[in-house]
Structure formats: C-alpha cells, structure tokens
Motif scaffolding. Structure first.
Motif, PDB file in Angstrom:
ATOM      1  N   SER A  12       0.826  -1.194   0.000  1.00 52.92           N
ATOM      2  CA  SER A  12       0.000   0.000   0.000  1.00 52.92           C
ATOM      3  C   SER A  12       0.867   1.252   0.000  1.00 52.92           C
ATOM      4  O   SER A  12       1.877   1.327   0.691  1.00 52.92           O
ATOM      5  N   THR A  13       0.458   2.247  -0.764  1.00 54.11           N
ATOM      6  CA  THR A  13       1.121   3.536  -0.727  1.00 54.11           C
ATOM      7  C   THR A  13       0.284   4.542   0.048  1.00 54.11           C
ATOM      8  O   THR A  13       0.705   5.670   0.219  1.00 54.11           O
ATOM      9  N   ASN A  14      -0.890   4.127   0.528  1.00 53.38           N
ATOM     10  CA  ASN A  14      -1.717   4.972   1.356  1.00 53.38           C
ATOM     11  C   ASN A  14      -1.071   5.062   2.740  1.00 53.38           C
ATOM     12  O   ASN A  14      -0.894   4.042   3.404  1.00 53.38           O
ATOM     13  N   PRO A  15      -0.721   6.264   3.205  1.00 50.94           N
ATOM     14  CA  PRO A  15      -0.040   6.387   4.490  1.00 50.94           C
ATOM     15  C   PRO A  15      -0.822   5.782   5.659  1.00 50.94           C
ATOM     16  O   PRO A  15      -0.230   5.159   6.537  1.00 50.94           O
ATOM     17  N   LEU A  16      -2.122   5.935   5.676  1.00 54.59           N
ATOM     18  CA  LEU A  16      -2.900   5.403   6.789  1.00 54.59           C
ATOM     19  C   LEU A  16      -2.911   3.879   6.795  1.00 54.59           C
ATOM     20  O   LEU A  16      -2.843   3.253   7.856  1.00 54.59           O
ATOM     21  N   GLN A  17      -2.966   3.263   5.622  1.00 55.87           N
ATOM     22  CA  GLN A  17      -2.895   1.800   5.550  1.00 55.87           C
ATOM     23  C   GLN A  17      -1.500   1.315   5.932  1.00 55.87           C
ATOM     24  O   GLN A  17      -1.352   0.276   6.583  1.00 55.87           O
ATOM     25  N   LEU A  18      -0.495   2.060   5.525  1.00 58.33           N
ATOM     26  CA  LEU A  18       0.881   1.711   5.870  1.00 58.33           C
ATOM     27  C   LEU A  18       1.079   1.768   7.386  1.00 58.33           C
ATOM     28  O   LEU A  18       1.659   0.858   7.980  1.00 58.33           O
TER      29      LEU A  18
END
Length: 112
Positions: A12-18
């Motif tokens: 994932s590149t989504n910060p919140l998912q990371l």
C-alpha cells in the motif's frame, strides 16, 4: 493483465494503511497521543503566572517536521495558535509514523 496484488507483492502507498499495518508506527503514534494528553492536562491545570512550556514536549516527539512547520506559521493570536499548533503536531506525527512504517516494511522486505 498482471497486477502486483495477484502475486502477493502489493504494498500500500496509502499512508494510513501503511501505518495501520506497522506495529512500530502504531507505538510511536500512541506515544505522541500520550504526550498530547499530558500537554493538554498540563495546560488546563497550569495556574502559575509564568509560562507553561509543556507544549515543547509535543514538538520534541514530532521532530524534525514539527519545528520548521511551527516556525513557518504566521502569528494567529491566542485562540488560533492552539488549534494550529495541534494540527502541526498531528500532521508531523502522521508524517513520522509513515516514515517509521515505510522503513520497517523496507527492512523486513530486504531480510526475506
């Protein structure tokens, strides 16, 4: 058509998912939240005529991003400073947690 998720290499590149997938980033955010709670309680209960410098701890735990961001802000008056300061600290914490999560993920991928 082949995509990264079909072969198990999707990251994932989504910060919140990371952040959500990284225990070290979550621990860091918990420490920032605890510091924020300490600062809020300290500010609410401070009765001495001298300045309360508890807010400095929030800057310390969110360095390096919080310091230049805080210094770049215009003077917004007493009420605007608290909300803006909290926003800068929160955004700096998310940036730091994202970097912690990314470094953690990258180091784990290199070991496997």
């Amino acid at each position: 058509m082949t995509n990264a998720s079909s072969n198990g290499n999707h990251h994932s590149t989504n910060p919140l998912q990371l952040i959500a997938s990284s225990r070290p980033a979550q621990v860091y955010l918990a420490a920032v939240a605890a510091t924020g709670l300490f600062v809020a309680v300290s500010q609410a209960t401070h009765t001495a005529p001298d300045a309360n410098l508890a807010g400095v701890w929030a800057l310390f735990v969110t360095l390096p991003w919080s310091l230049p961001a805080t210094m770049a802000l215009p003077d917004l008056g007493e009420s605007g400073n608290v909300a803006t300061f909290a926003g800068v600290v929160a955004l700096s914490a998310v940036v730091n947690a994202t970097l912690i999560a990314w470094v953690t993920r990258t180091s784990r991928n290199r070991r496997s």
